[in-house]
Design a protein around this motif. Structure first.
Motif, PDB file in Angstrom:
ATOM      1  N   GLY A 286       0.839  -1.182   0.000  1.00 33.51           N
ATOM      2  CA  GLY A 286       0.000   0.000   0.000  1.00 33.51           C
ATOM      3  C   GLY A 286       0.874   1.230   0.000  1.00 33.51           C
ATOM      4  N   ASN A 287       0.290   2.379   0.339  1.00 30.40           N
ATOM      5  CA  ASN A 287       1.001   3.653   0.344  1.00 30.40           C
ATOM      6  C   ASN A 287       1.356   4.061   1.767  1.00 30.40           C
ATOM      7  N   PHE A 288       2.386   4.907   1.899  1.00 30.63           N
ATOM      8  CA  PHE A 288       2.788   5.435   3.204  1.00 30.63           C
ATOM      9  C   PHE A 288       2.588   6.945   3.160  1.00 30.63           C
ATOM     10  N   ILE A 289       1.647   7.438   3.991  1.00 28.31           N
ATOM     11  CA  ILE A 289       1.250   8.843   3.968  1.00 28.31           C
ATOM     12  C   ILE A 289       1.460   9.423   5.358  1.00 28.31           C
ATOM     13  N   GLY A 290       2.038  10.609   5.451  1.00 28.50           N
ATOM     14  CA  GLY A 290       2.282  11.213   6.761  1.00 28.50           C
ATOM     15  C   GLY A 290       1.899  12.675   6.808  1.00 28.50           C
ATOM     16  N   SER A 291       1.416  13.111   7.973  1.00 27.04           N
ATOM     17  CA  SER A 291       1.154  14.527   8.201  1.00 27.04           C
ATOM     18  C   SER A 291       1.694  14.996   9.546  1.00 27.04           C
ATOM     19  N   GLY A 292       2.070  14.076  10.406  1.00 28.30           N
ATOM     20  CA  GLY A 292       2.623  14.437  11.706  1.00 28.30           C
ATOM     21  C   GLY A 292       4.069  14.011  11.818  1.00 28.30           C
ATOM     22  N   ALA A 293       4.567  13.974  13.042  1.00 28.17           N
ATOM     23  CA  ALA A 293       5.941  13.542  13.288  1.00 28.17           C
ATOM     24  C   ALA A 293       6.028  12.028  13.144  1.00 28.17           C
ATOM     25  N   ILE A 294       7.049  11.575  12.415  1.00 31.80           N
ATOM     26  CA  ILE A 294       7.208  10.137  12.158  1.00 31.80           C
ATOM     27  C   ILE A 294       8.639   9.742  12.479  1.00 31.80           C
ATOM     28  N   LEU A 295       8.786   8.759  13.347  1.00 32.84           N
ATOM     29  CA  LEU A 295      10.096   8.217  13.680  1.00 32.84           C
ATOM     30  C   LEU A 295      10.184   6.816  13.091  1.00 32.84           C
ATOM     31  N   LEU A 296      10.981   6.672  12.045  1.00 35.68           N
ATOM     32  CA  LEU A 296      11.091   5.398  11.342  1.00 35.68           C
ATOM     33  C   LEU A 296      12.179   4.549  11.988  1.00 35.68           C
ATOM     34  N   GLY A 297      11.807   3.359  12.435  1.00 31.80           N
ATOM     35  CA  GLY A 297      12.801   2.443  12.956  1.00 31.80           C
ATOM     36  C   GLY A 297      13.689   1.917  11.849  1.00 31.80           C
ATOM     37  N   ALA A 298      14.871   1.458  12.199  1.00 30.59           N
ATOM     38  CA  ALA A 298      15.839   0.996  11.212  1.00 30.59           C
ATOM     39  C   ALA A 298      15.292  -0.173  10.405  1.00 30.59           C
ATOM     40  N   GLY A 299      15.775  -0.271   9.153  1.00 27.97           N
ATOM     41  CA  GLY A 299      15.398  -1.395   8.308  1.00 27.97           C
ATOM     42  C   GLY A 299      15.019  -0.964   6.908  1.00 27.97           C
ATOM     43  N   VAL A 300      14.696  -1.931   6.076  1.00 27.68           N
ATOM     44  CA  VAL A 300      14.260  -1.687   4.705  1.00 27.68           C
ATOM     45  C   VAL A 300      12.744  -1.582   4.679  1.00 27.68           C
ATOM     46  N   TYR A 301      12.222  -0.529   4.027  1.00 26.62           N
ATOM     47  CA  TYR A 301      10.787  -0.328   3.870  1.00 26.62           C
ATOM     48  C   TYR A 301      10.441  -0.562   2.402  1.00 26.62           C
ATOM     49  N   THR A 302       9.827  -1.701   2.107  1.00 31.50           N
ATOM     50  CA  THR A 302       9.406  -2.008   0.744  1.00 31.50           C
ATOM     51  C   THR A 302       7.947  -1.602   0.622  1.00 31.50           C
ATOM     52  N   VAL A 303       7.719  -0.455  -0.037  1.00 26.18           N
ATOM     53  CA  VAL A 303       6.384   0.154  -0.110  1.00 26.18           C
ATOM     54  C   VAL A 303       5.856  -0.030  -1.530  1.00 26.18           C
ATOM     55  N   ASP A 304       4.835  -0.867  -1.677  1.00 24.36           N
ATOM     56  CA  ASP A 304       4.269  -1.142  -2.999  1.00 24.36           C
ATOM     57  C   ASP A 304       3.251  -0.061  -3.330  1.00 24.36           C
ATOM     58  N   GLY A 305       3.774   1.151  -3.499  1.00 16.73           N
ATOM     59  CA  GLY A 305       2.948   2.321  -3.729  1.00 16.73           C
ATOM     60  C   GLY A 305       3.817   3.558  -3.672  1.00 16.73           C
ATOM     61  N   TYR A 306       3.336   4.610  -2.975  1.00 15.68           N
ATOM     62  CA  TYR A 306       4.104   5.852  -2.883  1.00 15.68           C
ATOM     63  C   TYR A 306       4.367   6.225  -1.424  1.00 15.68           C
ATOM     64  N   PHE A 307       5.263   7.190  -1.233  1.00 12.72           N
ATOM     65  CA  PHE A 307       5.642   7.676   0.088  1.00 12.72           C
ATOM     66  C   PHE A 307       5.504   9.191   0.041  1.00 12.72           C
ATOM     67  N   ALA A 308       4.533   9.747   0.788  1.00 11.28           N
ATOM     68  CA  ALA A 308       4.243  11.177   0.711  1.00 11.28           C
ATOM     69  C   ALA A 308       4.100  11.769   2.102  1.00 11.28           C
ATOM     70  N   LEU A 309       4.796  12.878   2.325  1.00  6.76           N
ATOM     71  CA  LEU A 309       4.750  13.578   3.604  1.00  6.76           C
ATOM     72  C   LEU A 309       4.275  15.004   3.372  1.00  6.76           C
ATOM     73  N   GLY A 310       3.189  15.373   4.038  1.00  6.10           N
ATOM     74  CA  GLY A 310       2.741  16.752   4.000  1.00  6.10           C
ATOM     75  C   GLY A 310       1.882  17.128   2.822  1.00  6.10           C
ATOM     76  N   GLY A 311       1.460  16.165   2.008  1.00  6.67           N
ATOM     77  CA  GLY A 311       0.595  16.500   0.890  1.00  6.67           C
ATOM     78  C   GLY A 311      -0.717  17.104   1.335  1.00  6.67           C
ATOM     79  N   ASN A 312      -1.158  16.739   2.546  1.00 11.80           N
ATOM     80  CA  ASN A 312      -2.394  17.287   3.114  1.00 11.80           C
ATOM     81  C   ASN A 312      -2.101  18.211   4.282  1.00 11.80           C
ATOM     82  N   GLY A 313      -0.892  18.794   4.306  1.00 13.23           N
ATOM     83  CA  GLY A 313      -0.515  19.681   5.409  1.00 13.23           C
ATOM     84  C   GLY A 313       0.157  18.918   6.532  1.00 13.23           C
ATOM     85  N   GLY A 314       0.347  19.596   7.644  1.00 13.64           N
ATOM     86  CA  GLY A 314       0.983  18.963   8.795  1.00 13.64           C
ATOM     87  C   GLY A 314       2.442  19.336   8.877  1.00 13.64           C
TER      88      GLY A 314
END
Length: 683
Positions: A506-534
């Motif tokens: 799926g997709n990974f969408i963010g608008s707040g604070a995000i702390l990503l733990g270590a590792g590989v993120y295989t996202v079968d979609g898109y990665f968007a931060l702040g497209g809807n504000g935040g």
């Protein structure tokens, strides 16, 4: 007889300048020739040493220090030595180190003939640093049919240790600049730089070369392996909801003020009920199975349910279980066929809990460690505090919607905490509503299988909420998400667990604070931060926007964002997301790979930093071979500010920068592109 004494004086006067000139030529100018030869020897040594130093680390500072140091050791004052990086006079597209030595010799005899006080003694040497590597360097626009590398609006590129390359044009209008060891282009016209905006490091002359530059990561084994993971992610399916208990009959009990009725009902079930106002105590001894129907606890009445019972006793509830006061459960195996509703304070000890219908908690509810099977979801009531011990949690999708996000496995509207390490299987996903707190597990060996809610989102984060997923780094741990990760709540804090592999279908969408733990993120979609504000918020003890250490994002671009300035992109940083820190692993399978975009020739999804997405520190290769990389609106992307060993390498179909800054250095070179270590004097 003639007196000839005067003739001798006249002849002496005429001959004396010639004699003095010959003496000056022999002594002073001869000595100058000797010193010039010595200066040339020192210049040769210094240029050669400076070229070796530059060849080793591409540092002009180290180059200068080394060349000057050699000159000083050979008796030349440092003030008389000039060192610069220049284009080689022999080989096109190759750098060289130029060393000039200027010394002066005071004249004495020669002053008789003219007014010169000193004689300048000049020597120059140029040492080629070896054939330039065929690497594309740290910033590369691959597509020869697109606009190449284009700058505007005050943008600058700082790449003092690498090359900026374009397979088409390079456009550097007035007010913009590129500083790099080299600039490659492959268009009919040379780079456009009306204000001479292309320079070498420290203002040296730029090395500009017409050449085609290959993709350095084409065929890269690490990229190939990372992209191959998409077939595994695409094959994921949502976990299966646990089956509901099947018991259909049992004794109804109303723990109420009518003591006789309650005691008789308990006896009919093979148990006892004793009364000590305002508390009922229910006990079944060591019996194996207890079958109950509908259980109700009256207002103002407390219940202690089998506190001293055996952990092996099974309690089957065929009807609803409703408590509104203080209720305490002992150990055992609990099968709730229908709804469990708690209010007030409810405590469960360690056990196995099977819930056939939706569970709704209110007040303070505490479960011990154990195995929990919720067939129809878990919902926490407003203001409630619900706590579980460590265990295995299999929670199906509820029948009712959760705060506008559809039907989910967990709907948290207050404070919900799971102990750990724990195993979570949530086929309907979870929602943490605005202002709520949700903590999954503790320790490092947790495991997650999360499916989609009825609206397609597997994880939904409300504004101002806190969501913490403990690490999943154990040998048998997994992190699997089928559905979108929607961190769409501004002001929220979302801590994603560390895991060797994060599989997100799926997709990974963010608008707040995000702390990503270590590792590989295989996202079968898109990665968007702040497209809807935040943007930034307090998270895990500090104010961050997005932070991730030892993280690699691998994006398929199966879908592209449709929100605001992120529309059409596979990777987007926008709105208030400033001070992003994303660092690629320094070792392992994806070492120095920060973001891998779509690698299929038919997928032109690109990346953008827009609308104030500034001060991003992305350390690693940023790779979009068929999509554009665009920066605008005051955005900026830098390598690490604190660790010079880290890098930022941008590779896209085209690179368009406006109104911001990019600071880059090479991360990964093509396998056969190592630089020659050969150094030679060429002038």
């Amino acid at each position: 007889m003639w007196n000839r004494d005067g003739n001798i004086l006249i002849i002496s006067a005429l001959v004396m300048p010639v004699l003095i000139g010959m003496a000056a030529l022999v002594t002073e100018y001869g000595a100058a020739l000797v010193q010039q030869a010595d200066n040339q020897r020192v210049a040769d040594l210094s240029a050669y040493a400076g070229a070796l130093a530059y060849n080793a680390n591409k540092s002009t500072d180290q180059m200068t220090a080394t060349a000057v140091g050699v000159a000083v050791l050979n008796g030349v004052d440092a003030a008389n030595v000039q060192v610069s990086l220049v284009a080689s006079p022999r080989t096109t597209g190759v750098n060289a180190v130029s060393v000039s030595i200027n010394t002066y010799r005071t004249l004495f005899l020669a002053r008789v003939l003219n007014d010169r006080q000193q004689l300048q003694i000049y020597a120059n040497s140029v040492a080629e640093v070896g054939a330039q590597p065929q690497t594309p360097g740290c910033m590369l626009a691959l597509d020869g049919t697109q606009t190449g590398v284009t700058l505007s609006g005050g943008t600058s590129i700082s790449a003092p240790k690498c090359t900026v390359s374009s397979n088409n044009t390079v456009t550097v209008p007035c007010g913009t600049s590129i500083s790099a060891i080299g600039v490659n282009y492959n268009s009919a016209a040379a780079p456009s730089q009306p204000c001479n905006g292309i320079t070498g490091p420290n203002g040296a002359a730029a090395v500009i070369t017409k050449k085609s530059t290959p993709d350095p990561l084409a065929g890269n084994a690490a990229v190939t392996a990372a992209v191959a993971r998409f077939s595994t992610v695409a094959a994921l399916s949502a976990t299966t909801a646990p089956s509901a208990p099947t018991n259909t009959t049992g004794t109804n009990i109303d723990f109420a003020w009518d003591q006789t009725a309650t005691m008789n009902a308990a006896a009919a079930a093979g148990c006892t009920a004793s009364w000590s106002q305002p508390t009922w105590t229910f006990s079944c001894g060591s019996k194996t199975t207890i079958n109950l129907g509908t259980v109700t606890i009256g207002g103002g009445i407390n219940l202690n349910f089998a506190l001293n019972g055996a952990a092996t006793t099974t309690y089957n509830f065929a009807g609803d279980f409703t408590t509104s006061a203080t209720t305490n459960f002992g150990p055992g195996i609990y099968n709730f066929t229908k709804t469990l509703t708690t209010a007030g304070t409810t405590t469960f000890k360690t056990g196995t809990y099977n819930f056939g219908k939706q569970v709704t908690t209110g007040g303070t509810t505490t479960f011990g460690a154990g195995t929990f099977n919720f067939t129809k979801g878990l919902t926490t009531g407003g203001g409630a505090t619900t706590t579980f011990g460590a265990g295995t949690f299999k929670i199906g999708r509820s029948d009712t919607a959760c705060s506008g996000s559809g039907q989910v496995s967990i709907c948290n509207t207050s404070t919900l905490t799971f102990g750990g390490p724990s195993v979570f299987e949530l086929p309907g996903g979870y929602t943490n509503t605005g202002g709520s707190t949700l903590v999954f597990g503790s320790g490092t060996t947790n495991s997650y299988k999360i499916g989609p809610g009825s609206n397609g989102d597997a994880i939904t984060i409300g504004g101002g909420s806190t969501t913490i997923m403990a690490d999943a780094t154990g040998a048998s741990s997994v992190f699997q998400v089928v559905g979108n990760v929607n961190g769409g709540g501004g002001g929220s804090c979302f801590v994603v667990s560390a895991a060797a592999q994060h599989d997100i279908s799926g997709n990974f969408i963010g608008s707040g604070a995000i702390l990503l733990g270590a590792g590989v993120y295989t996202v079968d979609g898109y990665f968007a931060l702040g497209g809807n504000g935040g943007g930034s918020a307090n998270c895990n003890g500090s104010t961050i926007s997005v932070s991730g250490a030892s993280v690699t994002l691998v994006l398929s671009g199966k879908a592209k964002s449709s929100s605001g300035s992120c529309n059409g992109y596979v990777f987007c940083v926008a709105a208030g997301y400033s001070n992003i820190v994303l660092t690629a692993p320094q070792s392992g399978a994806t070492a120095k790979l920060a973001v891998i975009g779509p690698t299929a020739t038919t997928n032109t999804g690109g990346a953008t930093f827009a609308e104030g997405g500034s001060n991003a520190q992305i350390s690693g290769a940023f790779y979009f071979p068929y999509g554009p990389i665009v920066m605008n609106g005051g955005s900026s992307v830098l390598g690490s500010k604190t660790d010079s060993s880290k890098c930022l390498q941008m590779i896209g179909s085209r690179i368009t920068l406006s109104g911001g800054t990019a600071a880059a250095s090479e991360c990964i070179a093509a396998p056969s592109t190592s630089a020659s270590s050969k150094v030679s004097l060429v002038q």
